[in-house]
Design a protein around this motif. Structure first.
Motif, PDB file in Angstrom:
ATOM      1  N   GLY A 179       0.819  -1.203   0.000  1.00  0.00           N
ATOM      2  CA  GLY A 179       0.000   0.000   0.000  1.00  0.00           C
ATOM      3  C   GLY A 179       0.854   1.255   0.000  1.00  0.00           C
ATOM      4  O   GLY A 179       1.927   1.299   0.606  1.00  0.00           O
ATOM      5  N   SER A 180       0.378   2.278  -0.693  1.00  0.00           N
ATOM      6  CA  SER A 180       1.059   3.579  -0.713  1.00  0.00           C
ATOM      7  C   SER A 180      -0.003   4.624  -1.015  1.00  0.00           C
ATOM      8  O   SER A 180      -1.189   4.321  -1.050  1.00  0.00           O
ATOM      9  CB  SER A 180       2.170   3.594  -1.776  1.00  0.00           C
ATOM     10  OG  SER A 180       1.629   3.372  -3.072  1.00  0.00           O
ATOM     11  N   HIS A 181       0.405   5.870  -1.238  1.00  0.00           N
ATOM     12  CA  HIS A 181      -0.583   6.884  -1.623  1.00  0.00           C
ATOM     13  C   HIS A 181      -0.002   7.850  -2.646  1.00  0.00           C
ATOM     14  O   HIS A 181       1.196   8.157  -2.639  1.00  0.00           O
ATOM     15  CB  HIS A 181      -1.160   7.624  -0.414  1.00  0.00           C
ATOM     16  CG  HIS A 181      -0.202   8.489   0.348  1.00  0.00           C
ATOM     17  ND1 HIS A 181       0.035   9.804   0.028  1.00  0.00           N
ATOM     18  CD2 HIS A 181       0.562   8.232   1.441  1.00  0.00           C
ATOM     19  CE1 HIS A 181       0.898  10.325   0.895  1.00  0.00           C
ATOM     20  NE2 HIS A 181       1.243   9.401   1.759  1.00  0.00           N
ATOM     21  N   THR A 182      -0.873   8.332  -3.516  1.00  0.00           N
ATOM     22  CA  THR A 182      -0.472   9.148  -4.664  1.00  0.00           C
ATOM     23  C   THR A 182      -0.527  10.647  -4.394  1.00  0.00           C
ATOM     24  O   THR A 182       0.017  11.432  -5.172  1.00  0.00           O
ATOM     25  CB  THR A 182      -1.385   8.860  -5.861  1.00  0.00           C
ATOM     26  OG1 THR A 182      -2.747   9.140  -5.475  1.00  0.00           O
ATOM     27  CG2 THR A 182      -1.276   7.413  -6.311  1.00  0.00           C
ATOM     28  N   SER A 197       7.358   5.933  -2.410  1.00  0.00           N
ATOM     29  CA  SER A 197       6.816   4.587  -2.185  1.00  0.00           C
ATOM     30  C   SER A 197       6.028   4.080  -3.379  1.00  0.00           C
ATOM     31  O   SER A 197       6.057   2.886  -3.698  1.00  0.00           O
ATOM     32  CB  SER A 197       5.922   4.587  -0.945  1.00  0.00           C
ATOM     33  OG  SER A 197       6.651   4.953   0.208  1.00  0.00           O
ATOM     34  N   VAL A 198       5.294   4.961  -4.050  1.00  0.00           N
ATOM     35  CA  VAL A 198       4.527   4.537  -5.220  1.00  0.00           C
ATOM     36  C   VAL A 198       5.477   3.996  -6.288  1.00  0.00           C
ATOM     37  O   VAL A 198       5.254   2.920  -6.861  1.00  0.00           O
ATOM     38  CB  VAL A 198       3.681   5.696  -5.786  1.00  0.00           C
ATOM     39  CG1 VAL A 198       2.976   5.268  -7.071  1.00  0.00           C
ATOM     40  CG2 VAL A 198       2.656   6.168  -4.762  1.00  0.00           C
ATOM     41  N   ALA A 231      -1.536  -1.296  -4.159  1.00  0.00           N
ATOM     42  CA  ALA A 231      -2.659  -0.404  -3.858  1.00  0.00           C
ATOM     43  C   ALA A 231      -2.116   0.996  -3.615  1.00  0.00           C
ATOM     44  O   ALA A 231      -1.577   1.285  -2.550  1.00  0.00           O
ATOM     45  CB  ALA A 231      -3.424  -0.900  -2.631  1.00  0.00           C
ATOM     46  N   ALA A 232      -2.243   1.867  -4.608  1.00  0.00           N
ATOM     47  CA  ALA A 232      -1.797   3.256  -4.494  1.00  0.00           C
ATOM     48  C   ALA A 232      -3.027   4.137  -4.304  1.00  0.00           C
ATOM     49  O   ALA A 232      -3.717   4.483  -5.266  1.00  0.00           O
ATOM     50  CB  ALA A 232      -1.010   3.679  -5.730  1.00  0.00           C
ATOM     51  N   ALA A 264       3.710   1.333   2.682  1.00  0.00           N
ATOM     52  CA  ALA A 264       4.951   2.053   2.388  1.00  0.00           C
ATOM     53  C   ALA A 264       4.677   3.547   2.298  1.00  0.00           C
ATOM     54  O   ALA A 264       3.920   3.990   1.429  1.00  0.00           O
ATOM     55  CB  ALA A 264       5.571   1.541   1.093  1.00  0.00           C
ATOM     56  N   ASP A 265       5.277   4.306   3.192  1.00  0.00           N
ATOM     57  CA  ASP A 265       5.135   5.764   3.214  1.00  0.00           C
ATOM     58  C   ASP A 265       6.426   6.350   3.762  1.00  0.00           C
ATOM     59  O   ASP A 265       7.221   5.656   4.403  1.00  0.00           O
ATOM     60  CB  ASP A 265       3.934   6.160   4.077  1.00  0.00           C
ATOM     61  CG  ASP A 265       3.402   7.552   3.758  1.00  0.00           C
ATOM     62  OD1 ASP A 265       4.083   8.293   3.026  1.00  0.00           O
ATOM     63  OD2 ASP A 265       2.317   7.898   4.246  1.00  0.00           O
TER      64      ASP A 265
END
Length: 420
Positions: free
Chosen positions: A76-79, A224-225, A251-252, A301-302
């Motif tokens: 998992g990460s974020h955009t 992370s992405v 999963a972004a 992941a961040d």
């Protein structure tokens, strides 16, 4: 091309969460993944699949032999990143200047956004219902007030009065939306609605002496992405694909910086939708789906905090993660991170297999730490989760700083986690 230049290219192509999601999908499709339409029958055929929902990208790789006795291995990460989001009526005049009305999005490190050329990027929908992505290039700027006009000890920007960028001067007809429309070859009147945000227009750079650093915008959390994207492509390649039956998932999410509560944030249904529909397509009934979840794990992941040389007292004295010494395992007894003994051992075992050094972060008791998608997705789905990331300085600045080696190591460790 070096790995760092690939990373900087990815950042340059991703000035908004919407661009990042599409860039992830583009690269995965180039690697052989198939685009999934959520409104059509779900595919769990062997091979790679990817979908984009708003500013989020979800990908899953189904190995031969996967079925109801499989589990999911999730990264998992974020955009999204902090920035200045354009308000619905963005154009206004002040003292002969044409400015842009913005809303502060997320935990912006306000002072860092001054005296930078800013691009305007994101999505817009035209009156015919078509969705477009746009990136204007250098367009706006927040000029600092000269020290001669501000004699107080420290300038503390007011979020409403001082954070409105300038677009033009002496041209009352100037409009940021007209510039955006022109960029797409549209008329201003064709724009029905938009989600636009600012980002640093300057390309990232590699710098430093013996230890190479990377400076760029939006590395929280494009670091992370990108690492998870490279790990997914590597793990899905014929040369490295394992003979295990677990489904690999990237999963972004979007909207982490504002709490993740959206239909494509970690608090929303998107990851659960992907896992449930994949399980169903593999023939799992509801009980078997729960069993699949129980066999699963997630690496959230961040970005992590490196010790700052000028503010080392902000860190716990026995935990000093530093740029250049490897990815960081993030641990918090108050559940700001989802890591526990089992998942820490899982992650650090993957690092060991990849030959990657690892560090640990625990917050100073007098300095509250942030949080990320880890506890949110773990709470929603019940899947064991560990929180990790590259050590970073200037987090939430318009231009952040990481280590070249750490970025490479994170991708290698994530791939080792996926392939087992």
């Amino acid at each position: 091309m070096s790995k760092s230049e690939e990373f900087l290219d990815f950042i340059a192509a991703s000035p908004s969460s919407y661009h990042a999601a599409e860039e992830v999908a583009r690269q995965l499709e180039a690697a052989g993944f198939s685009r999934q339409d959520e409104a059509k029958e779900w595919s769990a055929e062997p091979g790679g699949h990817v979908l984009v929902r708003g500013g989020a990208a979800m990908a899953w790789y189904v190995p031969e032999g996967a079925g109801p006795d499989s589990g999911f291995r999730i990264i998992g990460s974020h955009t999204d990143s902090p920035g200045l989001a354009l308000k619905p009526t963005p154009d206004f005049d002040s003292a002969g200047w044409q400015q842009v009305a913005v809303e502060v999005y997320g935990g912006v490190l306000l002072h860092s956004w001054f005296d930078r050329e800013l691009t305007v990027a994101g999505q817009l929908v035209t009156t015919d219902g078509t969705r477009h992505l746009v990136n204007t290039g250098p367009l706006l700027r927040l000029p600092s007030l000269a020290i001669h006009l501000y004699r107080k000890d420290e300038f503390k920007p007011d979020r409403q009065r001082h954070m409105q960028p300038v677009l033009s001067v002496g041209t009352p007809d100037a409009s940021v939306l007209s510039v955006v429309a022109d960029k797409l070859g549209l008329a201003r009147e064709e724009i029905a609605s938009f989600n636009l945000i600012t980002a640093d227009a300057q390309r990232g750079e590699v710098f430093g002496a013996e230890e190479k650093f990377i400076a760029a915008g939006r590395m929280d959390n494009l670091s992370s992405v990108h690492a998870s994207l490279r790990a997914m492509i590597g793990a899905a390649s014929p040369s490295t694909a394992s003979d295990h039956k677990d489904i690999l998932v990237m999963a972004a999410f979007d909207h982490e910086e504002v709490g993740s509560a959206s239909r494509y944030g970690a608090a929303g249904p998107i990851l659960g939708d992907v896992l449930t529909r994949t399980a169903h397509a593999l023939g799992a009934n509801e009980e078997q789906r729960f069993q699949m979840f129980a066999r699963s794990s997630c690496v959230s992941a961040d970005a992590a905090h490196s010790v700052h040389p000028n503010f080392s007292d902000k860190h716990d004295p026995t935990h000093h993660p530093i740029i250049g010494r490897g990815p960081v395992t993030k641990i918090n007894g108050n559940q700001r991170y989802a890591s526990d003994a089992t998942t820490v051992a899982l992650w650090e075992g993957a690092c060991q297999r990849a030959g990657v050094p690892v560090q640990r972060f625990v917050g100073n008791n007098d300095v509250p730490c942030g949080s990320t998608i880890g506890p949110i997705s773990a709470t929603r789905l019940g899947i064991p989760t560990v929180d990790v990331g590259v050590p970073m300085l200037s987090m939430h600045s318009v231009r952040e700083m990481v280590g070249e080696r750490d970025q490479l190591w994170l991708g290698q460790a994530l791939e080792a986690y996926l392939v087992g």
